[in-house]
Motif scaffolding. Structure first.
Motif, PDB file in Angstrom:
ATOM      1  N   LEU A   5       0.820  -1.310  -0.006  1.00  0.00           N
ATOM      2  CA  LEU A   5      -0.127   0.047  -0.096  1.00  0.00           C
ATOM      3  C   LEU A   5       0.852   1.279  -0.004  1.00  0.00           C
ATOM      4  CD1 LEU A   5      -2.687   1.196   0.039  1.00  0.00           C
ATOM      5  CD2 LEU A   5      -2.671   1.091   2.561  1.00  0.00           C
ATOM      6  N   ILE A   6       1.764   1.265   0.783  1.00  0.00           N
ATOM      7  CA  ILE A   6       3.049   2.293   0.834  1.00  0.00           C
ATOM      8  C   ILE A   6       3.412   2.362  -0.528  1.00  0.00           C
ATOM      9  CG2 ILE A   6       5.018   3.196   1.920  1.00  0.00           C
ATOM     10  CD1 ILE A   6       4.180   1.960   4.328  1.00  0.00           C
ATOM     11  N   ILE A   8       2.437   1.586  -3.520  1.00  0.00           N
ATOM     12  CA  ILE A   8       1.338   2.084  -4.447  1.00  0.00           C
ATOM     13  C   ILE A   8       1.193   3.705  -4.261  1.00  0.00           C
ATOM     14  CG2 ILE A   8      -1.148   2.118  -5.239  1.00  0.00           C
ATOM     15  CD1 ILE A   8      -1.042  -0.988  -4.695  1.00  0.00           C
ATOM     16  N   VAL A   9       1.118   3.892  -2.973  1.00  0.00           N
ATOM     17  CA  VAL A   9       0.968   5.692  -2.728  1.00  0.00           C
ATOM     18  C   VAL A   9       2.029   6.396  -3.147  1.00  0.00           C
ATOM     19  CG1 VAL A   9       0.692   6.981  -0.974  1.00  0.00           C
ATOM     20  CG2 VAL A   9      -0.588   5.069  -0.919  1.00  0.00           C
ATOM     21  N   LEU A  10       3.281   5.936  -2.904  1.00  0.00           N
ATOM     22  CA  LEU A  10       4.476   6.643  -3.334  1.00  0.00           C
ATOM     23  C   LEU A  10       4.792   6.638  -4.887  1.00  0.00           C
ATOM     24  CD1 LEU A  10       7.180   5.077  -0.827  1.00  0.00           C
ATOM     25  CD2 LEU A  10       6.551   7.434  -0.956  1.00  0.00           C
ATOM     26  N   VAL A  12       2.196   6.604  -7.146  1.00  0.00           N
ATOM     27  CA  VAL A  12       1.273   7.569  -7.537  1.00  0.00           C
ATOM     28  C   VAL A  12       1.496   9.014  -7.265  1.00  0.00           C
ATOM     29  CG1 VAL A  12      -1.258   8.421  -7.048  1.00  0.00           C
ATOM     30  CG2 VAL A  12      -0.904   6.031  -7.481  1.00  0.00           C
ATOM     31  N   LEU A  13       2.098   9.395  -5.907  1.00  0.00           N
ATOM     32  CA  LEU A  13       2.506  10.718  -5.687  1.00  0.00           C
ATOM     33  C   LEU A  13       3.572  10.953  -6.460  1.00  0.00           C
ATOM     34  CD1 LEU A  13       2.055  10.676  -1.782  1.00  0.00           C
ATOM     35  CD2 LEU A  13       0.653  11.872  -3.525  1.00  0.00           C
ATOM     36  N   GLY A  58       8.824   3.856  -4.248  1.00  0.00           N
ATOM     37  CA  GLY A  58       7.461   2.899  -4.219  1.00  0.00           C
ATOM     38  C   GLY A  58       7.642   1.529  -5.001  1.00  0.00           C
TER      39      GLY A  58
END
Length: 63
Positions: A5-6, A8-10, A12-13, A58
């Motif tokens: 999850l971390i 994926i967030v990294l 995308v950001l 990420g």
């Protein structure tokens, strides 16, 4: 699961940050500044470099 999850967030950001940096780099005022003085806004470099680093971290977390 938490690392994925971390990751994926990294990613995308990172994509958002890199595109923001490129938009600043490609802006009309930035082009005029580069033409006259040769300087590139630090926000553009920070956005693009920070985005690439965030994407790299990420992707490493996704493995």
């Amino acid at each position: 699961m938490n690392n994925k999850l971390i990751g994926i967030v990294l990613v995308v950001l990172g994509i958002a940050l890199a595109s923001w940096g490129y938009n600043i780099f490609d802006a009309a005022t930035s082009q005029v500044t580069r033409a006259l003085s040769g300087d590139t806004p630090i926000e553009a470099w920070a956005g693009m470099a920070g985005g690439v680093i965030a994407i790299f971290i990420g992707l490493r977390k996704l493995k």
